[in-house]
Design a protein around this motif. Structure first.
Motif, short mmCIF file in Angstrom:
data_model
loop_
_atom_site.label_atom_id
_atom_site.label_comp_id
_atom_site.label_asym_id
_atom_site.label_seq_id
_atom_site.Cartn_x
_atom_site.Cartn_y
_atom_site.Cartn_z
N VAL A 45 0.83 -1.20 0.00
CA VAL A 45 0.00 0.00 0.00
C VAL A 45 0.87 1.25 0.00
CG1 VAL A 45 -1.76 1.28 1.25
CG2 VAL A 45 -1.88 -1.22 1.18
N ASP A 46 1.90 1.27 0.83
CA ASP A 46 2.77 2.44 0.90
C ASP A 46 3.46 2.72 -0.43
OD1 ASP A 46 2.17 2.95 3.54
OD2 ASP A 46 3.85 1.79 4.33
N GLN A 47 3.88 1.66 -1.14
CA GLN A 47 4.54 1.87 -2.43
C GLN A 47 3.58 2.41 -3.47
OE1 GLN A 47 6.05 -2.16 -2.72
NE2 GLN A 47 8.15 -1.48 -2.39
N MET A 48 2.32 2.03 -3.40
CA MET A 48 1.33 2.58 -4.33
C MET A 48 1.17 4.08 -4.11
SD MET A 48 0.32 0.09 -6.25
CE MET A 48 -1.15 0.75 -7.04
N LEU A 49 1.32 4.51 -2.87
CA LEU A 49 1.17 5.92 -2.55
C LEU A 49 2.37 6.76 -3.00
CD1 LEU A 49 -0.33 5.55 1.04
CD2 LEU A 49 -1.51 6.49 -0.97
N SER A 50 3.53 6.12 -3.13
CA SER A 50 4.74 6.88 -3.47
C SER A 50 5.21 6.69 -4.92
CB SER A 50 5.89 6.47 -2.53
OG SER A 50 6.19 5.09 -2.67
N TYR A 51 4.69 5.69 -5.61
CA TYR A 51 5.14 5.41 -6.98
C TYR A 51 4.79 6.57 -7.90
CZ TYR A 51 5.94 2.56 -11.19
OH TYR A 51 6.40 2.04 -12.38
N ARG A 52 5.68 6.89 -8.85
CA ARG A 52 5.52 8.08 -9.68
C ARG A 52 5.43 7.78 -11.19
NH1 ARG A 52 6.18 12.42 -6.61
NH2 ARG A 52 6.25 13.74 -8.47
N GLU A 53 5.22 6.51 -11.54
CA GLU A 53 5.24 6.17 -12.96
C GLU A 53 3.95 5.50 -13.44
OE1 GLU A 53 7.55 7.03 -15.14
OE2 GLU A 53 8.67 8.05 -13.55
N PHE A 54 2.83 5.79 -12.78
CA PHE A 54 1.55 5.26 -13.27
C PHE A 54 1.14 5.99 -14.54
CE2 PHE A 54 0.88 4.29 -8.64
CZ PHE A 54 0.89 2.91 -8.78
N PRO A 55 0.50 5.31 -15.49
CA PRO A 55 0.01 6.00 -16.68
C PRO A 55 -1.12 6.96 -16.30
CG PRO A 55 -0.81 3.74 -16.62
CD PRO A 55 0.20 3.86 -15.51
N LEU A 56 -1.01 8.20 -16.75
CA LEU A 56 -2.01 9.21 -16.44
C LEU A 56 -3.11 9.23 -17.49
CD1 LEU A 56 0.34 12.14 -15.35
CD2 LEU A 56 -0.94 10.59 -13.86
N PRO A 57 -4.36 9.49 -17.11
CA PRO A 57 -5.46 9.56 -18.08
C PRO A 57 -5.23 10.56 -19.19
CG PRO A 57 -6.32 9.48 -15.84
CD PRO A 57 -4.84 9.66 -15.72
N LEU A 58 -4.54 11.64 -18.90
CA LEU A 58 -4.31 12.69 -19.90
C LEU A 58 -2.96 12.56 -20.58
CD1 LEU A 58 -5.83 15.78 -18.03
CD2 LEU A 58 -6.93 14.19 -19.61
N GLY A 59 -2.27 11.44 -20.34
CA GLY A 59 -0.99 11.21 -20.98
C GLY A 59 0.18 11.40 -20.04
N GLY A 60 1.25 10.67 -20.31
CA GLY A 60 2.43 10.74 -19.47
C GLY A 60 2.30 9.86 -18.24
N ASN A 61 3.23 10.00 -17.33
CA ASN A 61 3.24 9.21 -16.11
C ASN A 61 3.23 10.11 -14.89
OD1 ASN A 61 3.46 6.75 -17.57
ND2 ASN A 61 5.67 7.06 -17.76
N GLY A 62 2.75 9.56 -13.78
CA GLY A 62 2.70 10.35 -12.56
C GLY A 62 2.27 9.52 -11.37
N THR A 63 1.86 10.18 -10.32
CA THR A 63 1.47 9.51 -9.09
C THR A 63 0.00 9.10 -9.13
OG1 THR A 63 0.80 11.59 -8.02
CG2 THR A 63 3.12 10.92 -7.81
#
Length: 261
Positions: free
Chosen positions: A106-124
Motif C-alpha cells: 500500500v505504501d509503495q502505491m502511494l509513493s510510486y511516480r510512474e503510473f500512466p495518467l489519463p491525460l498522458g504521461g506518467n505520474g502519481t
C-alpha cells in the motif's frame, strides 16, 4: 461459472459483518458520460477527517447478485499489485484505467511516480485521481505486507482510502480480499492462511467502519479446506492465467447500485 465452496473459518469471519452490502438486482445507473475531474479542496486533510466517521456512506460485505450492466466498469479505476497486473492482462476487462504495480505494498502505491495518467504521461496515483472522474475504485492490495502488524497495515490502507475520497468523494470503493495460497505455500510459514484470514477480517472491519465495499475473493478461490488448489497456481501464490476471467465473473456479479451506497 460456479462459485467455490466457502470454508467454515471464513464463514465465521463473514458473520461478523454488521452491514451487508447486498447487491441490488436492479440495473445500475450508468450513463457512460465522463464527468469533469474533481479537484480536492484540501488534499492534505487529515486521514480521519476524510473517512466515514459520521456513517454517511454504507459499506461491508457484498453479496452475489445478477450481472452488472455491460457499462458498469467504464468509469472504474483498478488499483493493485501483481494480481491486478495479471487481471489487466488476462481478465478480459479493458475499459477501466489501471494503476497496477508488481510487488507493491500500500505504501509503495502511494509513493510510486510512474503510473500512466489519463491525460498522458506518467505520474502519481494522486495525479491519476485528479485527472479523471471515477464512479468506482477497486483496490487489490495487502499480500505484500501480510506479515506486518495489522494496526500499521490498516493505517496505511486508510491513508490510501483518504487519498481516493479527497479527489473522488462520490466514488464507490471496492476493497478486494487477499486470495488464499496453496497448502504447500502455507507451509513456508510466511504468507499463511492464518495470516491471510486475520488480514481479511481487518479489511472487512475497515470497510464496515469506513464506508467501503468488501469483495470476498478468498472464498471464491478457496477449496473446502481454505487453500488455493495446487492446480490453480504455479508458485503457490499467484493464480494461473485461466483464473483471471473467473475473477471478472465475480466482480461482475458482486456490485452495489450507486443509490444504495
Amino acid at each position: 461459472m460456479k462459485r467455490r465452496v466457502k470454508t467454515a473459518v471464513l464463514c465465521a469471519a463473514a458473520a461478523l459483518a454488521l452491514v451487508l452490502g447486498g447487491c441490488d438486482t436492479q440495473e445500475p445507473i450508468s450513463t457512460g458520460q465522463v464527468k469533469e475531474p474533481i479537484q480536492s479542496d484540501s488534499p492534505s486533510a487529515p486521514v480521519q477527517s476524510i473517512l466515514n466517521l459520521q456513517g454517511a456512506r454504507q459499506g461491508g460485505l457484498v453479496e452475489a447478485c445478477d450481472y452488472a450492466d455491460p457499462r458498469w466498469f467504464d468509469d472504474a479505476l483498478m488499483i493493485g499489485h501483481s494480481m491486478m497486473v495479471g487481471f489487466e492482462a488476462y481478465g478480459g476487462l479493458w475499459t477501466p484505467h489501471y494503476c497496477a504495480l508488481t510487488g507493491a505494498s500500500v505504501d509503495q502505491m502511494l509513493s510510486y511516480r510512474e503510473f500512466p495518467l489519463p491525460l498522458g504521461g506518467n505520474g502519481t496515483l494522486e495525479e491519476v485521481l485528479q485527472q479523471e472522474s471515477y464512479g468506482k475504485v477497486y483496490v487489490m492490495l495487502g499480500v505484500n505486507e501480510i506479515t506486518s502488524g495489522l494496526e500499521a497495515a490498516r493505517e496505511s490502507y486508510e491513508e490510501l482510502l483518504a487519498l481516493i475520497w479527497s479527489a473522488q468523494p462520490e466514488a464507490q470503493i471496492y476493497v478486494i480480499s487477499v486470495l488464499p495460497v496453496t497448502r504447500s505455500r502455507d507451509s513456508w510459514g510466511t504468507i499463511t492462511i492464518e495470516r491471510i484470514l486475520a488480514y481479511n477480517e481487518m479489511l472487512l472491519e475497515m470497510c464496515q467502519e469506513d464506508g467501503c465495499w468488501y469483495l470476498d475473493l478468498y472464498s471464491y478461490f478457496a477449496d473446502e479446506e481454505g487453500f488455493l488448489p495446487s492446480a490453480d497456481s504455479t508458485d503457490g501464490l499467484h493464480p494461473v492465467d485461466a483464473l483471471y476471467p473467473m475473477m471478472l465473473d465475480y466482480l461482475d456479479t458482486h456490485w452495489v447500485a450507486p443509490e444504495e451506497s
